[in-house]
Design an enzyme around this catalytic site. Sequence first.
Site, mmCIF file in Angstrom:
data_model
loop_
_atom_site.group_PDB
_atom_site.id
_atom_site.type_symbol
_atom_site.label_atom_id
_atom_site.label_comp_id
_atom_site.label_asym_id
_atom_site.label_seq_id
_atom_site.Cartn_x
_atom_site.Cartn_y
_atom_site.Cartn_z
ATOM 1 N N LYS C 79 1.158 -1.024 -0.034
ATOM 2 C CA LYS C 79 0.015 0.049 -0.026
ATOM 3 C C LYS C 79 0.885 1.239 -0.014
ATOM 4 C CE LYS C 79 -3.940 2.036 2.634
ATOM 5 N NZ LYS C 79 -4.950 1.846 3.834
ATOM 6 N N SER C 154 -9.641 1.885 2.632
ATOM 7 C CA SER C 154 -8.964 2.472 1.609
ATOM 8 C C SER C 154 -7.878 1.539 1.047
ATOM 9 C CB SER C 154 -7.954 3.586 2.516
ATOM 10 O OG SER C 154 -7.272 3.297 3.627
ATOM 11 N N SER C 178 -10.049 -0.276 6.920
ATOM 12 C CA SER C 178 -9.426 -0.371 5.523
ATOM 13 C C SER C 178 -8.767 -1.559 4.965
ATOM 14 C CB SER C 178 -8.714 0.829 5.521
ATOM 15 O OG SER C 178 -9.298 2.024 5.558
#
Lengths: 488, 94, 486
Positions: C79, C154, C178
């Site tokens: 990420k 996210s 997330s």
Amino acid sequence: MSLKEKYEIVIGLEVHAELNTKTKIFCGCKNEFGAEANTYVCPNCLGLPGSLPVFNKQVLHHAVKAGLALNCTIAHKSKFDRKNYYYPDLPKAYQISQFDMPIAVKGYLDIVNKQGEKKRLGITRLHMEEDAGKLIHLTKTGQIADAEESLVDYNRGGVPLAEIVSEPDMRSSEDAYLYLSAVKAILKYTNVSDCNMEEGSLRCDANISIRPFGQEKLGVKVEVKNMNSFNNVRKAIDYEVERQMQMAEAGEAIIQETRLWDAGKAKTFSMRGKEGAHDYRYFPEPDLPILETSAEYINTIKAELPELPLQKAERFISQYGLPAYDAGVLTSEIPLADYFEKVAKLSAEPKLSSNWIMGDLLAKMNEAGEADIEKVKVTPEKLAKMLGLIKNATISGKIAKTVFEDMYATGNDPEQIVKEKGLVQITDTKAIEEVIDKVIAANPAIVAEIKGGKVQAMGFMTGQIMKESKGKANPQLVNELLKKKLGV
Amino acid sequence: MAITKKDVEYIAHLSRLEITEEEKVMYTEQLSNILEHVNKLQAVNTDKVEPMIYAIEMKNVMREDVVKPSLDKQKVFAAAPSIENNGFKVPKII
Amino acid sequence: MELYQQTIEELHKALTEKKIKPKDILDSVYQRVDAVDHKVKAYLLVTKELAYTMAATAEDRLMKNENVTELTGIPIGLKDNMCLEGVPTTCAAKMLAGYRPPYTATVLKKLTAAGAVFTGKLNMDEYAFGSSTENSSFFPTHNPWDLERVPGGSSGGSAAAVSADMCIASLGSDTGGSIKQPASLCSVTGFKPTYGRVSRYGLIAFASSLDQIGPMTKTVRDNAIMLKHIAGADENDSTSAAINIPNYLKDIKTDVKGLRIGLPEEYFIDGIQKEVKEAMQAAIEVYKKLGAQIVKVNLLHTDYAVDVYYVVAPAEASSNLARFDGVQYGLRDTAAQNMIDMYKRSRQQGFGKETKRRIMLGTYVLSSGYYEAYYKKAQKVRALIKQDFDEAFKKVDILLTPTSPTTSFKIGEKSGDPLTMYLSDIFTIAPNLAGLPGMSIPCGFDEKNLPIGMQLLAKPFGEQDIFNAANAFQYATDWHTRRPKI
Ligand SMILES: [Mg+2]
Ligand SMILES: [Zn+2]
């Protein structure tokens, strides 16, 4: 009635002291003054994205020690908070500080004025926080208001600070001066801070207000910042008090604001319109777990506390019979106090020791711009020896000044100076009588006046005799013998 | 506690955001809706509850006062928009 | 079966048996990326040069049989909110476009030490603000199961990349759900460990009291491997816990006999999609058959969790994001004539709508006059939410809930209404506020063939309990083995 009789002055001080540590408060960068800009920086103290603070143990130790020395209660549970505001010297746009759970609260310290009167001043709290970086303003004046651009150096960012907040207990700039001196002495005694104002390791803001005597309610307070020496603190307070009194007299409202002291112009000026109202949005710092101090931890630090300035001063008064003011001056720093004690013990003449140190030695150091007594060539041993020479009447007090002068410059032994310069006091009656006879013979008119009853002229004769003996004649003997000779 | 356009202007200033007129209107409405939802919290009795600051409570996490290397100069300034004399340059402050 | 389709365990076996080399796996993974990522758009940056260097190092280790771990030679996607020295790390934010941090996050140092290979940086909602990855400043990521839909967020890029076989495993970060929510929407195994289990050093902060990094994998067993390598106390993170890390995979069980599984009544409510409810029922039946004991529990303050979260998280975020001011790095409006304009214009230009919304919300709840009513109140209710969980875990070992009330939604469907979007994290928020470990694993599909996930929760640092229960489920079912056709 003067304005000073009409209005009571109310002052509270906020002192920021940089703590004596090897590294910064939340990272392992060096805590050192004077390096090239932005060399002692890392992701943490630059506040880079993803960085996290890690608390330095030594900072807690210092804060607890300072808190104890300032007679505070140490919090068993304490935490850090974020104080949010934007300024280019604050890389995270928040300062990690302590808000509602500071490490130390409710202390006090005592000050003693020139008259020897003691006054107790309250300390609200002591808390730990990180320092901001330093701004260098690109302009000839170095003043922020004139600068089109500024440079930021984060070396100082993250240096540990203790913020010490006083109660509004001071009633004059003198009180403030003495309070600051006392705080500085305590922080230096405990080795918590260097308290070097030139390097910015001790900084002070003053909250100043006035109110008519007898009024309970505090007046509107003005915060004055940017005073970089103790003398400037005094001057700034005096200026600000006068300004407020004049405003009050003119019926103008004093507004709550922050003002900057301009040492060059000897004035305070308003910072209004700079940032607008402050809304720091304090909230607990989630990146740092709470701190708990055990009774055992606090006691260990308590045991490390040295004899503190006021205790020492009180001891000097009782043990050596010094006046309170002298004791205060001599205990302002440990090396000075140690110096005095050595001289006093070696010479067994504490009062004489104090006089010479407070007078000649400190004046000489001041003149030479020397702040460190340990660097002075006149060691306690040498000064004590010189006092011995005075005591056994080898030299007079006056001659001693010459010897001291020489000793300060060269570091030579006082006996050696006396011998080499032939400064030994004449106590031989015959030799003194010879000089007296010579002077009597040279001043028949004055001798006649004295004999005629004008005894005041004796002083002139003594002076002449001392001069003739190059100051070496024992003044008491001169006096005695002269009187005898002139029959008065 | 309804949020007004003036509140939005104030918090935009505090947050250092130069938001547009259009955004002011939008945020006034959206923040009001969110806060209205959030106001539900006022109904919870929390008289004897201590605020929870940490998800997992720990204490006294400290490091020794030992120097660690700082960043190399070129790394310090690698992403800097403006530098001079080893300093980060910024425009007029006041 | 292609190498990119395999699990860490399978690849590790083949590597140690010298049947394949790390470069072979990487070739295969990148071939897959080239083939499908123009449709999914999971990667913000493909770090080919770095990856092949890391693969060569891994190969060297395997050849010499030195320092070989289960992750040696395994391609892992990251990420884009974890700092990797010298490699652009943007948080999918325009503010940080091109920003190369001068240091590396602890988790990435640990993975490097284990011999893992970093395939690239994965898309996310800007600064991790969102539940759909639509808030990325650069482009949205698409759900591999239906390209018109969101992958969740996210960590949408991290979920989509694993789901579409564009990396063998990935790292995500979870603040309010997330990792778990996109894992559910993309049918992967996503774990949010206990707060403090994994170091946050180098993770660009969203909400400091909630953020946690965790693994996203194809199986529970792979997840156990990943967590073992990234967990542990870190001298750079004062909130990381010095608590013993079990050898998760070695200790993993498939037997749940006597395990007490709690079903919180408040999580089985109206408004949950019908198929999600059915999938949960089916999962409960699986566990019953395996011998687990099903217990009804109550978490009375559940209804307030979203409200608490939307006070606490934005408050912390507003402070964490204040540093993006254009002084040292990132976007700066160079035309500004003074400091305050420079701040305001740089931040206005550098931040997206949702970021600004959260900063403003957070600033408001902390501002003078509102702190007590919002922030402090929320922290108190947060304490009550945690107490609920503490009570529940006196009666049960594991809590079982849906991960998300619905399956994936269409891109743009909820982006106009922040409140509705915020409610999509309704089941993941409460456990996160309490710092609990939680995993989402695949447990079915809806009528549109969109994945459904279930959430397994345990008490703090009870990760092994979750691995055991989840592993038993994956042993008994095959939902996790299904892959999208793209
Ligand atoms: Mg302060
Ligand atoms: Zn540093």
